[in-house]
Design a protein around this motif. Structure first.
Motif, PDB file in Angstrom:
ATOM      1  N   MET A   1       0.837  -1.189   0.000  1.00  0.00           N
ATOM      2  CA  MET A   1       0.000   0.000   0.000  1.00  0.00           C
ATOM      3  C   MET A   1       0.879   1.249   0.000  1.00  0.00           C
ATOM      4  SD  MET A   1      -2.793   1.287   2.852  1.00  0.00           S
ATOM      5  CE  MET A   1      -3.914  -0.071   2.523  1.00  0.00           C
ATOM      6  N   THR A   2       0.529   2.198  -0.871  1.00  0.00           N
ATOM      7  CA  THR A   2       1.288   3.444  -0.913  1.00  0.00           C
ATOM      8  C   THR A   2       0.813   4.394   0.188  1.00  0.00           C
ATOM      9  OG1 THR A   2      -0.252   4.334  -2.544  1.00  0.00           O
ATOM     10  CG2 THR A   2       1.755   3.294  -3.383  1.00  0.00           C
ATOM     11  N   THR A   3       1.722   5.266   0.610  1.00  0.00           N
ATOM     12  CA  THR A   3       1.421   6.215   1.677  1.00  0.00           C
ATOM     13  C   THR A   3       1.538   7.633   1.150  1.00  0.00           C
ATOM     14  OG1 THR A   3       2.255   4.713   3.378  1.00  0.00           O
ATOM     15  CG2 THR A   3       2.087   7.030   3.965  1.00  0.00           C
ATOM     16  N   ILE A   4       0.539   8.442   1.451  1.00  0.00           N
ATOM     17  CA  ILE A   4       0.533   9.838   1.044  1.00  0.00           C
ATOM     18  C   ILE A   4       0.564  10.703   2.293  1.00  0.00           C
ATOM     19  CG2 ILE A   4      -0.819  11.665  -0.064  1.00  0.00           C
ATOM     20  CD1 ILE A   4      -1.849   9.476  -1.981  1.00  0.00           C
ATOM     21  N   ALA A   5       1.523  11.614   2.358  1.00  0.00           N
ATOM     22  CA  ALA A   5       1.631  12.541   3.486  1.00  0.00           C
ATOM     23  C   ALA A   5       1.077  13.897   3.072  1.00  0.00           C
ATOM     24  CB  ALA A   5       3.090  12.676   3.919  1.00  0.00           C
ATOM     25  N   ILE A   6       0.220  14.447   3.909  1.00  0.00           N
ATOM     26  CA  ILE A   6      -0.297  15.799   3.701  1.00  0.00           C
ATOM     27  C   ILE A   6       0.309  16.665   4.792  1.00  0.00           C
ATOM     28  CG2 ILE A   6      -2.343  17.254   3.509  1.00  0.00           C
ATOM     29  CD1 ILE A   6      -3.952  14.702   2.886  1.00  0.00           C
ATOM     30  N   VAL A   7       1.231  17.533   4.416  1.00  0.00           N
ATOM     31  CA  VAL A   7       1.916  18.374   5.393  1.00  0.00           C
ATOM     32  C   VAL A   7       1.465  19.811   5.168  1.00  0.00           C
ATOM     33  CG1 VAL A   7       3.996  18.601   3.936  1.00  0.00           C
ATOM     34  CG2 VAL A   7       4.136  19.014   6.406  1.00  0.00           C
ATOM     35  N   TYR A   8       1.021  20.477   6.243  1.00  0.00           N
ATOM     36  CA  TYR A   8       0.375  21.762   6.062  1.00  0.00           C
ATOM     37  C   TYR A   8       0.443  22.605   7.334  1.00  0.00           C
ATOM     38  CZ  TYR A   8      -3.334  19.756   8.916  1.00  0.00           C
ATOM     39  OH  TYR A   8      -4.026  19.194   9.959  1.00  0.00           O
ATOM     40  N   PHE A   9       0.269  23.903   7.152  1.00  0.00           N
ATOM     41  CA  PHE A   9       0.059  24.820   8.269  1.00  0.00           C
ATOM     42  C   PHE A   9      -1.321  25.425   8.111  1.00  0.00           C
ATOM     43  CE2 PHE A   9      -0.140  29.228   9.764  1.00  0.00           C
ATOM     44  CZ  PHE A   9       0.092  29.021  11.120  1.00  0.00           C
ATOM     45  N   SER A  10      -2.030  25.614   9.215  1.00  0.00           N
ATOM     46  CA  SER A  10      -3.346  26.242   9.172  1.00  0.00           C
ATOM     47  C   SER A  10      -3.447  27.257  10.296  1.00  0.00           C
ATOM     48  CB  SER A  10      -4.447  25.182   9.306  1.00  0.00           C
ATOM     49  OG  SER A  10      -5.727  25.767   9.175  1.00  0.00           O
ATOM     50  N   GLY A  11      -3.748  28.500   9.936  1.00  0.00           N
ATOM     51  CA  GLY A  11      -3.859  29.552  10.935  1.00  0.00           C
ATOM     52  C   GLY A  11      -5.235  29.623  11.568  1.00  0.00           C
ATOM     53  N   SER A  12      -6.277  29.721  10.725  1.00  0.00           N
ATOM     54  CA  SER A  12      -7.638  29.876  11.244  1.00  0.00           C
ATOM     55  C   SER A  12      -8.483  28.617  11.103  1.00  0.00           C
ATOM     56  CB  SER A  12      -8.337  31.044  10.532  1.00  0.00           C
ATOM     57  OG  SER A  12      -8.342  30.844   9.129  1.00  0.00           O
ATOM     58  N   GLY A  13      -7.912  27.558  10.531  1.00  0.00           N
ATOM     59  CA  GLY A  13      -8.611  26.277  10.460  1.00  0.00           C
ATOM     60  C   GLY A  13      -9.099  25.872   9.085  1.00  0.00           C
ATOM     61  N   HIS A  14      -9.141  26.801   8.122  1.00  0.00           N
ATOM     62  CA  HIS A  14      -9.650  26.459   6.790  1.00  0.00           C
ATOM     63  C   HIS A  14      -8.711  25.528   6.023  1.00  0.00           C
ATOM     64  CE1 HIS A  14     -11.536  30.362   7.852  1.00  0.00           C
ATOM     65  NE2 HIS A  14     -12.613  29.764   7.392  1.00  0.00           N
ATOM     66  N   THR A  15      -7.422  25.775   6.138  1.00  0.00           N
ATOM     67  CA  THR A  15      -6.451  24.896   5.469  1.00  0.00           C
ATOM     68  C   THR A  15      -6.482  23.513   6.094  1.00  0.00           C
ATOM     69  OG1 THR A  15      -5.086  26.858   5.080  1.00  0.00           O
ATOM     70  CG2 THR A  15      -4.069  24.723   4.661  1.00  0.00           C
ATOM     71  N   HIS A  16      -6.720  23.444   7.397  1.00  0.00           N
ATOM     72  CA  HIS A  16      -6.858  22.154   8.077  1.00  0.00           C
ATOM     73  C   HIS A  16      -8.063  21.387   7.540  1.00  0.00           C
ATOM     74  CE1 HIS A  16      -6.999  19.110  11.189  1.00  0.00           C
ATOM     75  NE2 HIS A  16      -8.241  19.471  11.479  1.00  0.00           N
ATOM     76  N   LEU A  17      -9.192  22.066   7.368  1.00  0.00           N
ATOM     77  CA  LEU A  17     -10.384  21.409   6.831  1.00  0.00           C
ATOM     78  C   LEU A  17     -10.137  20.927   5.406  1.00  0.00           C
ATOM     79  CD1 LEU A  17     -13.213  23.798   8.112  1.00  0.00           C
ATOM     80  CD2 LEU A  17     -12.583  21.547   9.019  1.00  0.00           C
ATOM     81  N   THR A  18      -9.391  21.706   4.638  1.00  0.00           N
ATOM     82  CA  THR A  18      -9.042  21.294   3.272  1.00  0.00           C
ATOM     83  C   THR A  18      -8.177  20.046   3.299  1.00  0.00           C
ATOM     84  OG1 THR A  18      -9.103  23.619   2.580  1.00  0.00           O
ATOM     85  CG2 THR A  18      -8.060  22.047   1.082  1.00  0.00           C
TER      86      THR A  18
END
Length: 202
Positions: A1-18
């Motif tokens: 199984m392949t693994t995908i990493a989603i690395v991100y910063f979110s200030g107000s939470g919208h990028t986190h929801l994305t």
């Protein structure tokens, strides 16, 4: 199984929801996904460091980068991570991994393309293989689901009007669906790329 990493910063939470919506799309294809959130607490004296996150990125078959767009570019916290992660460049640790990017801001434009361009250049410097958004704007097809409503192709963009009164962050329904489709596209591309690499190695 392949693994995908989603690395991100979110200030107000919208990028986190994305990021969560992208992860949902990845899981629909059957890939494993790691949600890796960059925070200000990981930065000391201007230097980002988190060995656990770096280890997961090194092991991943694909990395999806995400940051809100602040003043036409990535957030300072995410830039600190990207600068620190350039250590992988010296050993070409991420070469030939699948890469993609996403961003969010409160303005319809907000110069979000500048953020996606920066992320794609960063991936290119690592020798990664960039995957685009891959969806026509829904209104071109007579649809009303809001998929790719902002007409972004290099990566995906989201937009939520600034809420000066506070409250919980929300995503536009079309932006959420766009993120899910994006996760599926990257998961499928990663599986194809992984199988091709295995075939060549054999």
């Amino acid at each position: 199984m392949t693994t995908i990493a989603i690395v991100y910063f979110s200030g107000s939470g919208h990028t986190h929801l994305t990021a969560e919506a992208i992860a949902e799309g990845v899981r629909k294809v059957g890939n494993q996904v790691d949600l890796l959130r960059i925070t200000g607490e990981q930065i000391t004296n201007g230097r980002w460091k988190n060995d656990e996150i770096m280890a997961k990125l090194d092991r991943a078959d694909a990395i999806i980068f995400g940051s809100p767009t602040y003043m036409g570019g990535v957030a300072a916290q995410f830039k600190a991570f990207l600068d620190a992660a350039s250590s992988a460049w010296f050993t070409q640790q991420w070469k030939d991994k699948i890469a993609a990017g996403f961003t969010h801001s409160s303005s319809l434009s907000g110069d979000k393309q500048g953020t996606l361009m920066y992320l794609s250049i960063y991936a290119a410097q690592h020798g990664m293989v960039w995957v685009s958004a891959g969806e026509l704007p829904s209104h071109y097809q007579g649809k009303t689901d809001g998929v790719n409503r902002l007409g972004s192709f290099l990566g995906i963009m989201g937009q939520t009007p600034m809420n000066m009164s506070g409250g919980n962050p929300v995503l536009d329904s079309g932006d959420r669906l766009t993120a899910e489709y994006f996760g599926q596209r990257i998961a499928q591309a990663t599986k194809r790329w992984h199988l091709e690499k295995v075939a060549i190695a054999a």
